[in-house]
Design a protein around this motif. Sequence first.
Motif, short mmCIF file in Angstrom:
data_model
loop_
_atom_site.label_atom_id
_atom_site.label_comp_id
_atom_site.label_asym_id
_atom_site.label_seq_id
_atom_site.Cartn_x
_atom_site.Cartn_y
_atom_site.Cartn_z
N LEU A 29 -1.99 -12.48 -4.73
CA LEU A 29 -0.82 -12.59 -5.11
C LEU A 29 0.67 -13.56 -4.80
CD1 LEU A 29 0.05 -8.84 -3.93
CD2 LEU A 29 -1.87 -9.45 -6.48
N ALA A 31 2.42 -14.40 -3.31
CA ALA A 31 4.21 -13.91 -3.24
C ALA A 31 3.80 -12.92 -1.97
CB ALA A 31 4.39 -13.47 -4.17
N ALA A 32 4.85 -13.74 -0.89
CA ALA A 32 4.42 -12.84 0.76
C ALA A 32 5.20 -11.86 0.64
CB ALA A 32 4.85 -13.69 1.68
N PRO A 35 10.57 -9.21 2.99
CA PRO A 35 11.32 -8.49 2.06
C PRO A 35 13.14 -9.27 1.58
CG PRO A 35 11.50 -8.09 5.12
CD PRO A 35 10.70 -9.01 4.15
N SER A 36 14.20 -8.17 1.07
CA SER A 36 15.72 -9.60 0.69
C SER A 36 16.63 -8.70 1.78
CB SER A 36 16.06 -8.48 -0.47
OG SER A 36 15.47 -8.73 -1.81
N ASP A 57 11.72 -2.26 -9.38
CA ASP A 57 11.37 -3.25 -8.98
C ASP A 57 9.92 -4.22 -8.47
OD1 ASP A 57 11.54 -5.35 -6.57
OD2 ASP A 57 11.87 -3.96 -4.88
N SER A 60 7.73 -4.58 -5.34
CA SER A 60 9.02 -4.28 -4.16
C SER A 60 8.51 -4.07 -3.06
CB SER A 60 9.03 -1.84 -4.64
OG SER A 60 7.40 -1.80 -4.66
N GLY A 61 7.53 -4.76 -2.29
CA GLY A 61 7.49 -5.08 -0.77
C GLY A 61 7.29 -3.59 0.24
N MET A 65 14.78 -2.94 -1.63
CA MET A 65 15.88 -2.85 -2.19
C MET A 65 15.64 -1.86 -3.50
SD MET A 65 15.95 -6.87 -4.30
CE MET A 65 15.05 -6.88 -5.44
N ILE A 81 6.98 -1.55 -7.80
CA ILE A 81 5.66 -2.13 -8.27
C ILE A 81 5.16 -2.50 -6.90
CG2 ILE A 81 3.85 -1.96 -10.06
CD1 ILE A 81 5.43 0.07 -10.73
N ALA A 84 0.02 -4.33 -2.85
CA ALA A 84 -0.31 -4.64 -1.24
C ALA A 84 -0.05 -4.29 -0.28
CB ALA A 84 0.62 -6.30 -0.64
N ASP A 110 -0.43 -3.48 -10.16
CA ASP A 110 -0.71 -4.59 -10.59
C ASP A 110 1.01 -4.96 -11.41
OD1 ASP A 110 -0.84 -7.39 -10.82
OD2 ASP A 110 -2.94 -7.30 -12.08
N LEU A 111 1.74 -5.22 -10.61
CA LEU A 111 2.97 -5.06 -12.04
C LEU A 111 2.96 -5.79 -13.35
CD1 LEU A 111 4.29 -8.72 -12.25
CD2 LEU A 111 4.91 -8.27 -9.55
N TYR A 125 12.41 -10.34 -6.35
CA TYR A 125 12.35 -11.23 -5.02
C TYR A 125 11.25 -11.67 -5.13
CZ TYR A 125 13.73 -13.60 -0.52
OH TYR A 125 14.11 -14.46 -0.20
N MET A 126 11.36 -13.02 -6.01
CA MET A 126 9.45 -13.17 -6.11
C MET A 126 10.18 -15.08 -6.22
SD MET A 126 7.25 -11.64 -6.70
CE MET A 126 6.51 -10.30 -8.08
N MET A 130 5.90 -17.55 -8.96
CA MET A 130 5.55 -16.12 -9.18
C MET A 130 6.69 -15.95 -10.96
SD MET A 130 3.55 -13.39 -9.41
CE MET A 130 3.36 -13.35 -8.02
C1 LIG Z 1 9.25 -11.34 -1.99
S1 LIG Z 1 8.14 -9.44 -1.87
C2 LIG Z 1 10.25 -8.91 -1.95
C3 LIG Z 1 9.82 -7.22 -2.20
C4 LIG Z 1 11.07 -6.62 -2.06
N1 LIG Z 1 11.46 -7.00 -3.54
C5 LIG Z 1 12.43 -7.01 -1.87
O1 LIG Z 1 13.07 -7.71 -2.29
O2 LIG Z 1 12.74 -7.04 -0.74
C6 LIG Z 1 7.35 -9.91 -3.52
C7 LIG Z 1 6.69 -8.79 -3.44
O3 LIG Z 1 5.52 -9.00 -4.87
C8 LIG Z 1 4.39 -8.00 -4.61
N2 LIG Z 1 3.54 -9.26 -5.97
C9 LIG Z 1 3.97 -9.97 -5.76
N3 LIG Z 1 2.59 -10.08 -7.42
C10 LIG Z 1 2.67 -9.15 -7.36
C11 LIG Z 1 1.67 -8.18 -8.11
N4 LIG Z 1 1.11 -8.27 -9.17
N5 LIG Z 1 1.79 -6.84 -8.76
C12 LIG Z 1 2.11 -5.96 -7.78
N6 LIG Z 1 3.11 -6.48 -6.73
C13 LIG Z 1 3.15 -7.68 -6.56
C14 LIG Z 1 4.02 -9.29 -2.72
O4 LIG Z 1 3.04 -8.30 -3.09
C15 LIG Z 1 5.18 -8.66 -2.30
O5 LIG Z 1 4.94 -7.65 -1.15
#
Ligand SMILES: C[S@@+](CC[C@H](N)C(=O)[O-])C[C@H]1O[C@@H](n2cnc3c(N)ncnc32)[C@H](O)[C@@H]1O
Length: 182
Positions: A29, A31-32, A35-36, A57, A60-61, A65, A81, A84, A110-111, A125-126, A130
């Motif tokens: 994806l 993006a790890a 979490p925020s 969101d 949303s990890g 958040m 959304i 992972a 998939d967002l 939070y990307m 991304m």
């Molecule tokens: C840095 S985390 C942020 C989590 C949460 N929003 C927070 O602030 O705690 C970014 C999340 O986006 C998800 N992600 C990245 N690309 C994605 C995609 N194409 N569809 C859905 N989720 C995705 C990753 O798996 C990851 O869990």
Amino acid sequence: MHALGVFFLLLQAVLALLAASYLYYDWKLGAASVPSSSAAGRAVAALVPPDASSVVDLGSGWGGMALAVARAHPQVKVTGIEYALPPYLFSRLRQFFSPALKNLSFLREDLFGYPLAPVSAVICYMPPEMMERLAPKLARELRPGAVVISNSADWPGRTPEKTVEVPALLLAEKIFIYRIAS
Ligand SMILES: C[S@@+](CC[C@H](N)C(=O)[O-])C[C@H]1O[C@@H](n2cnc3c(N)ncnc32)[C@H](O)[C@@H]1O
């Protein structure tokens, strides 16, 4: 092998599986699932406009958040959304243990395929790369007046309506707020 040995073997297998799946989704994806901080979650929740009806969101990890926003705004429909699997399942578990939050849901999608036209506010939070990929979708789909609240990464080429610093012990976080022009 006695029971304790079997337990530790299973524990190691589960931890190895979790680590492998974390690395796999990070690679797939881009993006790890970091979490925020809870302070950033609360700050984002405070920035959601009072007249918002729905918040999404994007990525949303582990759910923190989205949960913070749903708690602060019980009248707002909040959707997380996440693609992972481990963080998605964990966020569903958190939702299960918060039955009072009727306004919160998590979808495993998939967002990039999630329609944003009906949404009042996007939170995210990307990493910057991304955010760059996400920007054309936000510009194309969000309606005038909709708000983007981004923790840490700015929207390349746009001037934020407002920025907010979230102090932290190690590294302060910066939140960027953008409004789609009418
Ligand atoms: C840095 S985390 C942020 C989590 C949460 N929003 C927070 O602030 O705690 C970014 C999340 O986006 C998800 N992600 C990245 N690309 C994605 C995609 N194409 N569809 C859905 N989720 C995705 C990753 O798996 C990851 O869990």
